[in-house]
Design an enzyme around this catalytic site. Structure first.
Site, PDB file in Angstrom:
ATOM      1  N   ASP A   1      -5.392   1.495  10.199  1.00 42.60           N
ATOM      2  CA  ASP A   1      -4.110   2.339   9.838  1.00 42.60           C
ATOM      3  C   ASP A   1      -3.133   1.088   9.711  1.00 42.60           C
ATOM      4  OD1 ASP A   1      -1.981   4.304   9.980  1.00 42.60           O
ATOM      5  OD2 ASP A   1      -3.371   5.482  11.087  1.00 42.60           O
TER       6      ASP A   1
ATOM      7  N   HIS B   1      -2.699   0.740   6.327  1.00 42.70           N
ATOM      8  CA  HIS B   1      -1.869   1.724   5.569  1.00 42.70           C
ATOM      9  C   HIS B   1      -0.572   1.073   5.317  1.00 42.70           C
ATOM     10  CE1 HIS B   1      -4.421   5.445   6.985  1.00 42.70           C
ATOM     11  NE2 HIS B   1      -4.934   4.488   6.373  1.00 42.70           N
TER      12      HIS B   1
END
Length: 521
Positions: free
Chosen positions: A266, A300
């Site tokens: 992430d 991300h």
């Protein structure tokens, strides 16, 4: 003279002796711990920490080998030292993280599994060395996937297990905004790897941290934090470690993050301060943050602020970093209902490559279904943000600014930016923007496009690879736009195209431009 020298030497000896006495080392292996990962060392580790804390503090020393453990609770004046070759491996048995503790999960306090390494209102805690902390997150990720698939098919959990029933009983009075209530269907929330709550003087240095069940380094409401020279690796695919952010300070002050190497499932580094009214009620901003000399690979986002930023984020510097392969570079996100102010942010000396989404994102419209509402404590604010000295190649989109009607994003500046991207930089609902010395090359569309902006300064803008019959700059429904000091250095068809806007020209040089300004009726 001799007497004075002897007295001084005696004083030094006494001081050294006091340091030795009060800096006791506890060799965990010598105390009987198994270093073959066959027998859990949880009780021994926690008892030793309590003993050391009662004696004023000390260092728990882990020599080479693998030590299997459940949740570890740290106390004041405790150091965990992992030598090279030592691995502290955490159990995949969920019951080893009971009883439930007060944990902040995605900006909301709830009772759930204890973080793998946790502490509450302690001070002077250190984790360091050349060894490894392994969260053994595979079982957590598999359970998260199983639960998510069941909810998707059945819109809930038909037969909650004992741990899920325990979570529901422990959190029966938990309140969140209606849009977030759906998350309660899980009744299962993976713990962060390291969450210290309301602690002071934290240092994490040198170690490798991998396979976190959830967020990795997650101090909450803490002060005086150093994270230096740490490697964080959580797989992004095959297997995928979902939501395994790298470093997430939340509602913390005086944080220094430096010389880290991060590749996760992430965001690499995220700055937060709580979700919605939960964050506003807690009322602690994340402030005085420095991030420097870090390398981010899979993730991300390279450095992200939000979306849980309801307590505010301010006074942040991000410098001398490389983002290579992250989905986004610098990303700031919030939505109506969050509230909070993000301000006084400086980003400089950044190199980006292979960015699959946006190099820059500033988004107050993260919840696309939200509707305009009167300005209140629920209204998020982004202002006074300055970006400089950034270069990047292999980028999907140069950037995006999205304000909301009741609160345009304001006081952003971009200076010395050189990007090669498939698409350019778009700005929608913003005020007092400055773009200075920017060279953006695109494969389609304008390099810079503005809609519903006011107070826009475009100074020394150019593109080394202009597109045929495509303007470098497009302006629509905007006011007080100044175009100044622009010198397009390669032949170009159209430099600026505008519609329903006020554009003022300064000193520009367009000898290589066929149509410098195109007005669309």
């Amino acid at each position: 003279m001799k007497k004075t020298l002897i007295q001084n030497l005696s004083t030094v000896f006494i001081l050294l002796l006091s340091v030795i006495v009060y800096s006791k080392n506890y060799d965990i292996r010598a105390l009987g711990a198994d270093n073959t990962a066959k027998i859990k060392c949880t009780d021994l580790i926690n008892k030793t920490i309590s003993q050391a804390a009662n004696e004023g503090g000390g260092t728990l020393y882990f020599s080479s080998g693998t030590y299997l453990t459940g949740a570890i609770t740290l106390k004041s004046n405790i150091t965990i030292y992992l030598e090279a070759g030592a691995t502290l491996k955490f159990s995949s048995d969920f019951k080893d993280y009971l009883p439930f503790q007060n944990v902040r999960y995605e900006g909301v306090f709830m009772k759930t599994f204890a973080p793998l390494l946790n502490a509450y209102q302690a001070e002077n805690i250190t984790i360091k060395g050349e060894g490894t902390l392994d969260g053994n997150g595979f079982a957590w990720w598999d359970e998260e996937k199983r639960i998510s698939e069941e909810i998707k098919v059945k819109n809930g959990i038909e037969k909650p297990n004992d741990l899920q029933k325990m979570w529901t009983a422990a959190n029966k009075d938990l309140k969140v905004e209606p849009y977030y209530e759906g998350i309660f269907k899980r009744q299962f929330f993976r713990p962060p790897f390291i969450q210290f709550l309301e602690c002071n003087k934290i240092r994490i240095e040198g170690v490798r941290i991998q396979n976190s069940p959830f967020w990795t380094i997650n101090p909450e409401g803490c002060n005086d934090i150093v994270v230096h020279g740490v490697t964080i690796f959580n797989p992004a695919k095959d297997p995928h470690g979902p939501n395994t952010d790298g470093i997430n300070p939340s509602s913390c002050s005086n944080v220094r993050i430096s010389d880290c190497f991060i590749s996760v499932g992430d965001d690499c580094i995220t700055i937060k301060s709580g979700r919605d009214f939960n964050g506003r009620n807690y009322g602690k901003a994340c402030e005085n943050i420095t991030i420097t000399n870090c390398v981010m690979l899979s993730g991300h986002g390279g450095v992200v602020i939000g979306s849980e930023m309801s307590g505010g984020v301010k006074n942040v510097t991000i410098s001398n970093c490389v983002f290579d392969g992250t989905d986004a570079g610098i990303r700031m996100k919030a939505s109506r209902g969050r509230g909070g102010v993000v301000e006084n942010i400086r980003v400089s000396n950044i190199v980006m490559r292979n960015i699959s989404r946006n190099a820059f994102t500033f988004d107050l419209f993260y919840d696309r279904a939200s509707k305009p509402e009167p300005v209140s404590e629920r209204t998020p604010i982004f202002r006074n943000i300055h970006i400089s000295d950034v270069s990047g190649v292999g980028i999907n989109k140069a950037g995006e600014i999205k304000g909301i009607e009741e609160m345009p994003i304001s006081e952003l500046s971009f200076t010395n930016i050189n990007l090669e991207a498939k698409e350019g930089f778009s700005s929608d609902i913003a005020a007092n923007l400055t773009f200075n010395n920017m060279d953006i090359s695109t494969q389609k569309g304008a390099a810079l496009e503005f809609k519903k902006c006011e107070g826009l300064v475009l100074n020394d803008i150019r593109s080394k690879k202009p597109l045929q019959n495509q303007p470098i700059i497009k302006v629509t429904d905007s006011k007080n736009v100044l175009l100044n000091n622009c010198f397009q250095r390669v032949p170009t068809d159209v430099f600026l195209e505008f519609r329903n806007s006020e554009v003022i020209q300064g000193n520009n040089f367009f000898s290589l431009v066929k149509e410098s300004i195109r007005k669309i009726q």
